[in-house]
Design a protein around this motif. Sequence first.
Motif, PDB file in Angstrom:
ATOM      1  N   TRP A 152       0.839  -1.203   0.000  1.00 24.20           N
ATOM      2  CA  TRP A 152       0.000   0.000   0.000  1.00 24.20           C
ATOM      3  C   TRP A 152       0.878   1.259   0.000  1.00 24.20           C
ATOM      4  CZ3 TRP A 152      -3.986  -1.175   4.496  1.00 24.20           C
ATOM      5  CH2 TRP A 152      -4.773  -2.272   4.129  1.00 24.20           C
ATOM      6  N   GLY A 153       2.071   1.161  -0.580  1.00 21.45           N
ATOM      7  CA  GLY A 153       2.969   2.310  -0.606  1.00 21.45           C
ATOM      8  C   GLY A 153       3.665   2.579   0.718  1.00 21.45           C
ATOM      9  N   LEU A 154       3.476   1.686   1.681  1.00 22.94           N
ATOM     10  CA  LEU A 154       4.084   1.864   2.997  1.00 22.94           C
ATOM     11  C   LEU A 154       5.260   0.899   3.148  1.00 22.94           C
ATOM     12  CD1 LEU A 154       0.807   1.969   5.122  1.00 22.94           C
ATOM     13  CD2 LEU A 154       2.195   3.913   4.372  1.00 22.94           C
ATOM     14  N   MET A 213      -9.963  -0.133   2.637  1.00 21.59           N
ATOM     15  CA  MET A 213      -8.985  -0.368   1.572  1.00 21.59           C
ATOM     16  C   MET A 213      -9.421  -1.544   0.694  1.00 21.59           C
ATOM     17  SD  MET A 213      -6.238   1.122   0.617  1.00 21.59           S
ATOM     18  CE  MET A 213      -4.706   0.866  -0.272  1.00 21.59           C
ATOM     19  N   SER A 220      -9.437  -1.233  -3.211  1.00 13.14           N
ATOM     20  CA  SER A 220      -8.400  -1.920  -3.995  1.00 13.14           C
ATOM     21  C   SER A 220      -8.708  -3.387  -4.223  1.00 13.14           C
ATOM     22  CB  SER A 220      -7.051  -1.814  -3.279  1.00 13.14           C
ATOM     23  OG  SER A 220      -7.064  -2.607  -2.096  1.00 13.14           O
ATOM     24  N   LEU A 262       3.121   4.371   8.385  1.00  8.91           N
ATOM     25  CA  LEU A 262       3.008   5.724   7.832  1.00  8.91           C
ATOM     26  C   LEU A 262       4.164   6.586   8.322  1.00  8.91           C
ATOM     27  CD1 LEU A 262      -0.776   6.692   8.192  1.00  8.91           C
ATOM     28  CD2 LEU A 262       0.572   6.821   6.087  1.00  8.91           C
TER      29      LEU A 262
END
Lengths: 324, 324
Positions: free
Chosen positions: B51-53, B89, B93, B109
């Motif tokens: 998730w980009g984390l 989410m 997604s 985060l």
Amino acid sequence: MQDSQTQAFAGKVLVLSGGVGGAKLVHGLANTLGADQLTVVANTADDFDHWGLRICPDIDSITYALAGINDEKRGWGLKDESWRTMVAMRRLSGEDWFQLGDQDIATHLYRSMRLSNGDSLTDITADIAQRLGVTTRLLPMSDDVVATRVYSDRGEYEFQHYFVRERCEPKVERIEFIGIDTARLSPLVKDSIADPELSAIILSPSNPFLSIDPILSLEDCRKLLKNRGVPIIAVSPIISGRAVKGPAAKLMEELNMPTSAHGVAEYYGDLLDGFVFDELDAAELDVIRNTGIDCRLEQTLMTDMASKEHLARVVLDFARDLKR
Amino acid sequence: MQDSQTQAFAGKVLVLSGGVGGAKLVHGLANTLGADQLTVVANTADDFDHWGLRICPDIDSITYALAGINDEKRGWGLKDESWRTMVAMRRLSGEDWFQLGDQDIATHLYRSMRLSNGDSLTDITADIAQRLGVTTRLLPMSDDVVATRVYSDRGEYEFQHYFVRERCEPKVERIEFIGIDTARLSPLVKDSIADPELSAIILSPSNPFLSIDPILSLEDCRKLLKNRGVPIIAVSPIISGRAVKGPAAKLMEELNMPTSAHGVAEYYGDLLDGFVFDELDAAELDVIRNTGIDCRLEQTLMTDMASKEHLARVVLDFARDLKR
């Protein structure tokens, strides 16, 4: 004031909108028009990065409102929201001035992830809306970054820093839309303007210079709209000298703009064919009419779904009348 | 088996650890030693982006355990956790194979935000630990990215994709630590190894080749440890041929390694001075001793704080005995 007509509106409608206030009228329009009749262009100049996430306040306010999952009472964010990530984040970073709910964070995570994968904000916005059950077409004004910058007596701020963290307290000297000269108006917005079926353009009751002006300032957007030959109607966000929501009135004062319906009409100037403002401001009717703009006085405060739909019908009827 | 001694351990201890299983012994050691005596080196080869984390499963498992906020029952993540971001989410997604709790997401985060600001994983890990009240020194093995890659009969996987999404079902043919040849061992880890007060090195009961091997493989780490001249003790993660936690046994089988305490001892080979394994595997005592490694048989299953602290004392007493 006029009685609301019951005929269905023919043709397509393009709405330029900011967040909360604008989203209310957008919701009313979405309930009044068919899904294929309405295109909403959202301001993205308030967008910013927070906790490494890309936040698009106006897009999200509109999406959540149209999905029926926005928190009406709080005025922003999602209903039935929780704040556990934020509480944990406060413990780690000490920073919690911008409140992000647990469900809301998923939107920002998803968007940020896809942006870093190279997807466009336009595509991502459409996909989020679709996943949340929204059928109205919602377009970011641009896929390029435009960022409102506030210059004040206490220094420079990103817009959300000024707006939320500093609670609009600094005295604003000027605002600037960083990137506005190079950002391109969304091609899909251009297509919507050029659509032969377009019958009305509406400037929603959002902040004229913070929310609507960035859209109008992209490339030749203002001219495209003006020359399109369909009625352009603005709804005043100012009632009795007060912004219904947001810092519009304070900002207008500090930037020496009149904090009145008349001030809003003057700000849009010759772009407008019609102007809808509140009955409480009836005293301004003559001075606004004298600028050559057709006017409708109406109860413009939208407190429930019925008042949103009513105002939507008023605006659409107005557009039909202007077109004749 | 031996009676636990009550003398305090003198000197410093360095522990190499993976996640859950290793974190239990680390917690026991932290409760037994002074805060200035213990340094924990965490494997980062399982780290990945989701998730980009940036997710660091082993660092977080150790941090949460030491902070006393890990969920013992579930075996991973935080206790009193909620899952609202994940549910939202999933709606956006369609992807929810890796479960991230609302509070846990704050950790990822915060870390991701600071990494993108250019801060080192070492500094970020220390700050998160400090904010969560952890006094034990916890060091990532490296500030460079190392990523375990699994080659299987169904193709290549990032480790967490194999481990969580594919539930370890594909038959593993080999594993590779991408980046291991260029990644540098953390300078702070090097300093800890060189510390004149260092009195014992412990390989926690984590997966030998997935969790401990990446650390040993960084630069000349294995040689630095071996030549340091203090007792090196491993605790077997295998009890009665079964991994207490994780896919160690299945992997060992597929990679033709013996799924036994003896197999673990052989894997570490001449690195070890001492080896602690379970009483249930007493039958292997002679064959392991014959390799020249000193042994301790013990109840190694850590089910509560008392058993973690007991095993910690056993290992420390063992180190003291080996040092004489």
